[in-house]
Design a protein around this motif. Structure first.
Motif, PDB file in Angstrom:
ATOM      1  N   PRO A  12       0.635  -1.436   0.026  1.00 18.54           N
ATOM      2  CA  PRO A  12      -0.376  -0.104  -0.404  1.00 18.54           C
ATOM      3  C   PRO A  12       0.745   1.058   0.740  1.00 18.54           C
ATOM      4  CG  PRO A  12      -0.950  -1.392   1.431  1.00 18.54           C
ATOM      5  CD  PRO A  12      -0.066  -2.094   1.138  1.00 18.54           C
ATOM      6  N   ALA A  27      -5.905   4.980  -1.102  1.00 20.22           N
ATOM      7  CA  ALA A  27      -6.348   4.089   0.209  1.00 20.22           C
ATOM      8  C   ALA A  27      -7.454   4.779   1.112  1.00 20.22           C
ATOM      9  CB  ALA A  27      -5.211   4.250   1.213  1.00 20.22           C
ATOM     10  N   SER A  28      -7.592   4.838   2.178  1.00 15.28           N
ATOM     11  CA  SER A  28      -8.164   5.301   3.172  1.00 15.28           C
ATOM     12  C   SER A  28      -7.656   4.894   4.352  1.00 15.28           C
ATOM     13  CB  SER A  28      -9.523   4.848   3.187  1.00 15.28           C
ATOM     14  OG  SER A  28      -9.975   4.483   3.548  1.00 15.28           O
ATOM     15  N   THR A  29      -7.988   5.515   5.919  1.00  8.80           N
ATOM     16  CA  THR A  29      -7.698   5.685   6.997  1.00  8.80           C
ATOM     17  C   THR A  29      -8.597   4.431   7.591  1.00  8.80           C
ATOM     18  OG1 THR A  29      -9.484   6.954   7.590  1.00  8.80           O
ATOM     19  CG2 THR A  29      -7.359   7.878   7.445  1.00  8.80           C
ATOM     20  N   ALA A  30      -9.242   3.226   7.342  1.00  7.89           N
ATOM     21  CA  ALA A  30     -10.901   2.223   7.485  1.00  7.89           C
ATOM     22  C   ALA A  30     -10.100   0.904   6.650  1.00  7.89           C
ATOM     23  CB  ALA A  30     -11.864   2.834   7.071  1.00  7.89           C
ATOM     24  N   THR A  31      -8.582   1.515   5.898  1.00  8.66           N
ATOM     25  CA  THR A  31      -7.999   0.591   5.662  1.00  8.66           C
ATOM     26  C   THR A  31      -6.299  -0.695   5.889  1.00  8.66           C
ATOM     27  OG1 THR A  31      -6.738   1.281   3.614  1.00  8.66           O
ATOM     28  CG2 THR A  31      -9.062   0.068   3.546  1.00  8.66           C
ATOM     29  N   GLY A  32      -6.041   0.622   6.837  1.00 10.95           N
ATOM     30  CA  GLY A  32      -4.651   0.072   7.675  1.00 10.95           C
ATOM     31  C   GLY A  32      -4.064   1.187   6.952  1.00 10.95           C
ATOM     32  N   VAL A  33      -3.253   2.624   7.690  1.00  8.55           N
ATOM     33  CA  VAL A  33      -2.069   2.986   6.655  1.00  8.55           C
ATOM     34  C   VAL A  33      -0.699   3.448   7.296  1.00  8.55           C
ATOM     35  CG1 VAL A  33      -4.347   3.792   4.902  1.00  8.55           C
ATOM     36  CG2 VAL A  33      -3.383   5.002   7.044  1.00  8.55           C
ATOM     37  N   MET A 117      -9.162   4.054  13.489  1.00 12.97           N
ATOM     38  CA  MET A 117      -8.394   3.624  13.133  1.00 12.97           C
ATOM     39  C   MET A 117      -8.034   2.304  12.904  1.00 12.97           C
ATOM     40  SD  MET A 117      -9.792   5.324  10.678  1.00 12.97           S
ATOM     41  CE  MET A 117     -10.589   6.867  11.357  1.00 12.97           C
ATOM     42  N   GLY A 120      -2.376  -0.712   9.888  1.00  8.78           N
ATOM     43  CA  GLY A 120      -2.050  -2.015   8.396  1.00  8.78           C
ATOM     44  C   GLY A 120      -0.449  -1.943   9.213  1.00  8.78           C
ATOM     45  N   ILE A 134      -4.474   9.488   0.802  1.00  9.86           N
ATOM     46  CA  ILE A 134      -5.319   8.751   1.731  1.00  9.86           C
ATOM     47  C   ILE A 134      -6.452   9.244   2.055  1.00  9.86           C
ATOM     48  CG2 ILE A 134      -4.343   7.568   4.075  1.00  9.86           C
ATOM     49  CD1 ILE A 134      -1.796   7.928   3.546  1.00  9.86           C
ATOM     50  N   ARG A 139     -15.110   7.104  10.795  1.00  9.57           N
ATOM     51  CA  ARG A 139     -15.453   4.940  11.375  1.00  9.57           C
ATOM     52  C   ARG A 139     -16.593   4.864  11.119  1.00  9.57           C
ATOM     53  NH1 ARG A 139     -13.337   5.245  17.664  1.00  9.57           N
ATOM     54  NH2 ARG A 139     -14.475   7.366  16.303  1.00  9.57           N
TER      55      ARG A 139
END
Length: 139
Positions: A12, A27-33, A117, A120, A134, A139
């Motif tokens: 990512p 990506a987004s903060t919901a996906t583990g950055v 959040m 990742g 990003i 949430r």
């Protein structure tokens, strides 16, 4: 290999760095950055650089905003880059711009963790262009 396939094959953090301008966020903060280790480092930096104003528990004071709750609503639906840029230019209040981009990324990682959040595998990049791609998702 097409650009899309190449992006899917990258971790990512690297995919963010090569996404073309004008594309949807990579990506987004919901996906583990961010990584757990980076958030832990950010927590230590927060104590030294931020807690005097925003409080040990990120609750803020009457004059200083909290960094949880409404904070999340205020920054959601923008990009992580917007928050990173603001911290880099305006914080800490007594010495704006005194932290390195890497330290600012660590603090942002800590704030993401503190706001629920997910973490990742890769650390949050300290590159403005990558962070602009990003999404700061609610949430």
């Amino acid at each position: 290999m097409s650009r899309l396939v190449a992006l899917v094959c990258l971790p990512p953090a690297l995919a963010l760095a090569v996404a073309a301008p004008g594309q949807r966020p990579a990506a987004s903060t919901a996906t583990g950055v961010y990584s757990e280790a980076q958030a832990a480092q950010g927590a230590m930096l927060y104590k030294d650089a931020c807690a005097a104003c925003h409080g040990e528990t990120l609750a803020g004071t009457y004059e200083i905003p909290a960094l949880t709750g409404r904070f999340l609503r205020n920054w959601s639906n923008g990009s992580v880059g917007t928050l990173f840029d603001y911290i880099g230019r305006a914080m800490p209040q007594m010495a704006p711009g005194s932290l390195t981009p890497e330290d600012n990324a660590r603090i942002v990682a800590y704030l993401l963790k503190a706001n629920g959040m997910p973490a990742g595998a890769q650390p949050l990049p300290a590159d403005q262009g990558a962070l602009d791609r990003i999404a700061f998702a609610p949430r």
